[in-house]
Scaffold this motif. Structure first.
Motif, short mmCIF file in Angstrom:
data_model
loop_
_atom_site.label_atom_id
_atom_site.label_comp_id
_atom_site.label_asym_id
_atom_site.label_seq_id
_atom_site.Cartn_x
_atom_site.Cartn_y
_atom_site.Cartn_z
N HIS A 98 -39.29 -9.87 13.62
CA HIS A 98 -39.70 -11.14 14.20
C HIS A 98 -39.63 -11.07 15.72
N ASP A 99 -40.57 -11.75 16.38
CA ASP A 99 -40.54 -11.82 17.83
C ASP A 99 -39.18 -12.32 18.33
N ALA A 100 -38.63 -13.29 17.63
CA ALA A 100 -37.37 -13.90 18.06
C ALA A 100 -36.23 -12.89 18.13
N ALA A 101 -36.33 -11.80 17.35
CA ALA A 101 -35.25 -10.81 17.31
C ALA A 101 -35.31 -9.81 18.44
N LEU A 102 -36.46 -9.69 19.11
CA LEU A 102 -36.65 -8.63 20.08
C LEU A 102 -35.66 -8.67 21.25
N PRO A 103 -35.45 -9.84 21.90
CA PRO A 103 -34.50 -9.85 23.02
C PRO A 103 -33.10 -9.39 22.61
N ALA A 104 -32.63 -9.83 21.45
CA ALA A 104 -31.29 -9.42 21.01
C ALA A 104 -31.24 -7.93 20.71
N LEU A 105 -32.30 -7.38 20.13
CA LEU A 105 -32.36 -5.94 19.87
C LEU A 105 -32.32 -5.14 21.17
N ILE A 106 -33.01 -5.65 22.17
CA ILE A 106 -33.01 -4.98 23.48
C ILE A 106 -31.62 -5.06 24.12
N ARG A 107 -31.02 -6.24 24.12
CA ARG A 107 -29.71 -6.39 24.75
C ARG A 107 -28.63 -5.61 24.02
N ALA A 108 -28.76 -5.48 22.69
CA ALA A 108 -27.76 -4.74 21.91
C ALA A 108 -27.96 -3.23 21.99
N GLY A 109 -29.09 -2.80 22.53
CA GLY A 109 -29.34 -1.38 22.65
C GLY A 109 -30.04 -0.76 21.46
N GLU A 110 -30.29 -1.54 20.41
CA GLU A 110 -31.03 -1.00 19.27
C GLU A 110 -32.47 -0.68 19.66
N LEU A 111 -33.04 -1.49 20.53
CA LEU A 111 -34.31 -1.18 21.19
C LEU A 111 -34.01 -1.02 22.68
N ARG A 112 -33.25 0.01 22.99
CA ARG A 112 -32.77 0.23 24.37
C ARG A 112 -33.95 0.36 25.35
N VAL A 113 -33.84 -0.29 26.48
CA VAL A 113 -34.81 -0.14 27.56
C VAL A 113 -34.10 0.47 28.76
N ASP A 114 -34.51 1.69 29.12
CA ASP A 114 -33.91 2.38 30.28
C ASP A 114 -34.70 2.10 31.55
N VAL A 115 -36.02 2.10 31.43
CA VAL A 115 -36.90 1.92 32.59
C VAL A 115 -37.86 0.78 32.29
N LEU A 116 -37.89 -0.21 33.17
CA LEU A 116 -38.76 -1.36 33.01
C LEU A 116 -39.84 -1.33 34.09
N LEU A 117 -41.11 -1.39 33.65
CA LEU A 117 -42.25 -1.45 34.56
C LEU A 117 -42.79 -2.88 34.56
N LEU A 118 -42.94 -3.47 35.74
CA LEU A 118 -43.33 -4.87 35.85
C LEU A 118 -44.59 -5.04 36.67
N ALA A 141 -34.99 -7.27 28.99
CA ALA A 141 -35.12 -5.92 29.55
C ALA A 141 -34.56 -5.84 30.97
N LEU A 142 -34.76 -6.90 31.75
CA LEU A 142 -34.21 -6.93 33.10
C LEU A 142 -32.69 -6.89 33.08
N ASP A 143 -32.10 -7.50 32.08
CA ASP A 143 -30.64 -7.54 31.99
C ASP A 143 -30.03 -6.18 31.66
N THR A 144 -30.83 -5.27 31.10
CA THR A 144 -30.25 -4.04 30.57
C THR A 144 -30.84 -2.75 31.15
N ALA A 145 -32.01 -2.81 31.78
CA ALA A 145 -32.66 -1.59 32.25
C ALA A 145 -31.87 -0.92 33.38
N ARG A 146 -31.85 0.40 33.37
CA ARG A 146 -31.22 1.16 34.45
C ARG A 146 -32.10 1.16 35.71
N VAL A 147 -33.42 1.18 35.51
CA VAL A 147 -34.38 1.28 36.61
C VAL A 147 -35.44 0.19 36.44
N VAL A 148 -35.78 -0.49 37.53
CA VAL A 148 -36.85 -1.49 37.52
C VAL A 148 -37.87 -1.10 38.58
N ILE A 149 -39.09 -0.84 38.13
CA ILE A 149 -40.20 -0.46 39.01
C ILE A 149 -41.28 -1.51 38.84
#
Length: 439
Positions: A98-118, A141-149
């Protein structure tokens, strides 16, 4: 640290190998929020980075190709747009969530985001950059990414929303200049299709003054909204804000005045309405972009009276079950948010859950005896199904009455075959077909 304290780099000067590591997962905005300058740089430089992964939303048609998987692993939660090239090549890993689950998956690292392109707008007078055309999954993704470009594009609107960025929030800032209206997917439904106009007219008769609207992506939901310009006191709480929002606001129909939450403010996760909607969003403080976790928050949805969910589907069976994901063995849709919005609409005081679709796709009926893909919306969570042939009102109806109502909105050339097949649908539901026929 930022690459430059003053001005953005030119696109040609971007060296992603200074920031991207082998094994990193990269994420970016979807739809009109795709940072195409940075995506193209990633594709061109991919062999210098080591193998990386990319988490996709809806992508631009023609941008990502199967040959890019020689250095990149692609995963997604949807099959829309340009993702089809990867789906059909068998190189896209689908996460059915579900779309609603995506932010929690990202913040928990299950869908880890290392680099965010904006993709961002130019800064305002206070030096704040806006996320422009989408909020969606980006706050998580902004809350968890190591790099923001980020790429800054003069045509991206400075929109109102829950999150703004300052220059120090970026590790790299790049200049971008390209036409923002990307080509749409080849199989997108033509908004001028006579069937779409007929669906919109039928559905609009169900929506009254004061309704708070959610509309899924695509031509059909937007066409339905376009029919509501003579309504008054409408509200907006939607994942996708389409082009019709501009006309509703201009005609005084969209005021958000009756909402018990975000009164006076329409909220959306992303913009998908072209240049006119971008211009409107840049000047309308009454349109705010929020993360999809807020859009789907049960506590927020529970406070929306007359909540009207307008979504489309790949196919609907004769009992009202809705397939939103798979067509002909290929992943073309998503679990998305339609099921959550439909449940919320059914629970809302005066609410309505609408599923609208053309009766056929090519020569195949989209009203079917049995769905050929996963059930995205349960038959218990749908109020009405709409095609160009009319409205099947399923509220308070048993399976036999539902079947008759669904046959009435199927394409005439398919009705006889569907009726012959329908006894299997009822038998699978534990209903004695022979007794019903004799009734």
């Amino acid at each position: 640290m930022p690459s430059s304290p003053l001005s953005p780099l030119s696109a040609a000067a971007v060296d992603l190998s200074r920031h991207v590591r082998a094994g990193d997962r990269i994420h970016w905005g979807q739809g009109e929020a795709q940072p195409r300058t940075l995506i193209k740089a990633l594709l061109e430089q991919r062999h210098r980075l080591g193998r990386v992964a990319v988490l996709l939303g809806e992508s631009q048609a023609g941008l990502l190709q199967p040959e890019h998987t020689d250095a990149i692993d692609f995963a997604t939660w949807c099959g829309y747009g340009g993702n089809q090239a990867l789906v059909q090549a068998g190189v896209l890993d689908v996460w059915p969530c579900h779309d609603a689950a995506l932010p929690a998956l990202i913040r928990a690292g299950e869908l880890r985001v290392d680099v965010l392109l904006l993709q961002v707008s130019p800064p305002d007078a206070l030096g704040r950059y806006s996320l422009g055309c989408a909020m969606d999954t980006l706050p998580a993704a902004l809350d968890t990414a190591r790099v923001v470009i980020a790429e800054v594009h003069a045509g991206v609107p400075w929109t109102h929303g829950e999150r703004y960025l300052n220059r120090e929030d970026f590790d790299v800032l790049v200049e971008a200049d390209y036409p923002l209206d990307a080509p749409s997917a080849a199989d997108a439904i033509d908004s001028t299709d006579a069937r779409v106009r007929a669906i919109a007219r039928h559905a609009a008769t169900l929506i009254d003054d004061g309704a708070t609207l959610q509309s899924g992506p695509g031509a059909i939901p937007d066409a339905i909204l376009a029919q509501l310009a003579d309504r008054r006191g409408l509200g907006l709480h939607t994942d996708t804000a389409g082009a019709a929002v501009v006309e509703l606001a201009a005609r005084g129909a969209l005021t958000n005045e009756h909402k018990r939450v975000d009164r006076g403010i329409g909220v959306a996760a992303r913009l998908a309405g072209g240049a006119r909607l971008r211009r409107h969003a840049a000047h309308d403080e009454g349109l705010s972009l929020r993360g999809i976790d807020y859009l789907h928050d049960p506590a927020v949805l529970a406070r929306l009276d007359r909540f009207t969910a307008i979504n489309t589907a790949i196919e609907v069976d004769l009992g009202g079950q809705v397939n939103t994901e798979v067509r002909g063995g290929y992943y073309v849709g998503a679990v998305g948010g339609a099921s959550a919005f439909s449940r919320a609409a059914r629970a809302s005081r005066g609410g309505l859950a609408i599923v609208a679709l053309t009766s056929t796709h090519g020569h195949r009926s989209r009203i079917v005896a049995s769905c050929g893909g996963p059930i995205g919306i349960a038959r218990s969570d749908v109020d009405v199904i709409v095609t160009e042939y009319g409205v099947a009102d399923l509220r308070g109806r048993g399976l036999w009455a539902r079947l008759r109502a669904m046959l009435d909105i199927a394409a005439p050339e398919h009705r006889d075959a569907l009726e012959r097949q329908s006894h299997e649908t009822l038998r699978g539901a534990g209903v004695d077909w022979s007794q019903l026929v004799g009734a």
